[in-house]
Motif scaffolding. Sequence first.
Motif, PDB file in Angstrom:
ATOM      1  N   UNK A  15     -16.248   1.306  -5.517  1.00 50.59           N
ATOM      2  CA  UNK A  15     -16.386   1.094  -6.972  1.00 50.59           C
ATOM      3  C   UNK A  15     -16.078   2.164  -8.148  1.00 50.59           C
ATOM      4  N   UNK A  16     -15.771   3.000  -7.549  1.00 52.50           N
ATOM      5  CA  UNK A  16     -15.177   4.249  -8.534  1.00 52.50           C
ATOM      6  C   UNK A  16     -13.599   4.073  -8.942  1.00 52.50           C
ATOM      7  N   UNK A  17     -13.508   4.327 -10.234  1.00 51.52           N
ATOM      8  CA  UNK A  17     -12.087   4.098 -10.794  1.00 51.52           C
ATOM      9  C   UNK A  17     -10.918   4.878 -10.034  1.00 51.52           C
ATOM     10  N   UNK A  18      -9.687   4.402  -9.651  1.00 56.02           N
ATOM     11  CA  UNK A  18      -8.626   5.141  -9.360  1.00 56.02           C
ATOM     12  C   UNK A  18      -7.810   5.559 -10.398  1.00 56.02           C
ATOM     13  N   UNK A  19      -6.939   6.401  -9.812  1.00 55.51           N
ATOM     14  CA  UNK A  19      -5.950   6.906 -10.815  1.00 55.51           C
ATOM     15  C   UNK A  19      -5.246   5.752 -11.917  1.00 55.51           C
ATOM     16  N   UNK A  20      -4.990   4.685 -11.134  1.00 52.44           N
ATOM     17  CA  UNK A  20      -4.380   3.576 -11.915  1.00 52.44           C
ATOM     18  C   UNK A  20      -5.244   2.854 -12.775  1.00 52.44           C
ATOM     19  N   UNK A  21      -6.666   3.049 -12.909  1.00 51.98           N
ATOM     20  CA  UNK A  21      -7.732   2.555 -13.647  1.00 51.98           C
ATOM     21  C   UNK A  21      -8.280   1.314 -12.661  1.00 51.98           C
ATOM     22  N   UNK A  22      -7.803   0.704 -11.699  1.00 55.70           N
ATOM     23  CA  UNK A  22      -8.544   0.110 -10.960  1.00 55.70           C
ATOM     24  C   UNK A  22      -9.704   0.603 -10.188  1.00 55.70           C
ATOM     25  N   UNK A  23     -10.824  -0.448  -9.938  1.00 57.34           N
ATOM     26  CA  UNK A  23     -11.791   0.086  -9.176  1.00 57.34           C
ATOM     27  C   UNK A  23     -11.284   0.176  -7.705  1.00 57.34           C
ATOM     28  N   UNK A  24     -11.797   1.205  -7.103  1.00 56.21           N
ATOM     29  CA  UNK A  24     -11.447   1.117  -5.272  1.00 56.21           C
ATOM     30  C   UNK A  24     -12.262   0.139  -4.916  1.00 56.21           C
ATOM     31  N   UNK A  35       3.177  10.132  -5.011  1.00 55.40           N
ATOM     32  CA  UNK A  35       4.341   9.740  -5.765  1.00 55.40           C
ATOM     33  C   UNK A  35       4.776   8.463  -6.171  1.00 55.40           C
ATOM     34  N   UNK A  36       4.487   7.502  -5.216  1.00 57.39           N
ATOM     35  CA  UNK A  36       5.139   6.043  -5.361  1.00 57.39           C
ATOM     36  C   UNK A  36       4.353   5.596  -6.351  1.00 57.39           C
ATOM     37  N   UNK A  37       5.330   4.831  -7.439  1.00 60.50           N
ATOM     38  CA  UNK A  37       4.442   4.143  -8.354  1.00 60.50           C
ATOM     39  C   UNK A  37       3.452   3.137  -8.083  1.00 60.50           C
ATOM     40  N   UNK A  38       2.491   3.278  -9.052  1.00 57.70           N
ATOM     41  CA  UNK A  38       1.271   2.098  -8.653  1.00 57.70           C
ATOM     42  C   UNK A  38       1.726   0.603  -8.640  1.00 57.70           C
ATOM     43  N   UNK A  39       1.217  -0.104  -7.832  1.00 53.75           N
ATOM     44  CA  UNK A  39       1.498  -1.285  -7.161  1.00 53.75           C
ATOM     45  C   UNK A  39       2.494  -1.539  -6.536  1.00 53.75           C
ATOM     46  N   UNK A  40       3.214  -0.319  -5.980  1.00 53.28           N
ATOM     47  CA  UNK A  40       4.174  -0.569  -4.922  1.00 53.28           C
ATOM     48  C   UNK A  40       3.390  -0.893  -3.688  1.00 53.28           C
ATOM     49  N   UNK A  41       4.198  -1.575  -2.829  1.00 48.84           N
ATOM     50  CA  UNK A  41       3.598  -2.157  -1.706  1.00 48.84           C
ATOM     51  C   UNK A  41       4.445  -1.191  -0.518  1.00 48.84           C
ATOM     52  N   UNK A  42       3.589  -0.846   0.457  1.00 48.70           N
ATOM     53  CA  UNK A  42       3.930  -0.072   1.446  1.00 48.70           C
ATOM     54  C   UNK A  42       3.584  -0.422   2.831  1.00 48.70           C
TER      55      UNK A  42
END
Length: 99
Positions: A15-24, A35-42
């Motif tokens: 429930x806490x905010x992540x660095x991307x602004x989304x809630x975990x 380092x990978x951009x937010x939204x990158x699928x790995x």
Amino acid sequence: MQQGLASFYHQRFHGRRTASGERYNRHALTAAHPTLPFGTEIVVRSLRTGREVVVRVTDRGPHLARRIVDLSHAAAVALGIQRHGVSEVQLWALPAHPP
């Protein structure tokens, strides 16, 4: 491809905010990568279990030596590593989807 240690978020971060602004969301297949951009699928493969999971980068981290990714609880369960705390993995980014 990267190889190193993976850990996973403690449930107290749910429930806490992540660095991307989304809630975990511990039930979502997400991860933190330095380092990978937010939204990158790995793709993350456990060298312990041989299982693979695709996760989306939503946060920054981990911040400890030799750790290359922090996984959501759901991703750790999918890999079968939730009882180990830290596990050796390989990871690689999937190609970006066109808009």
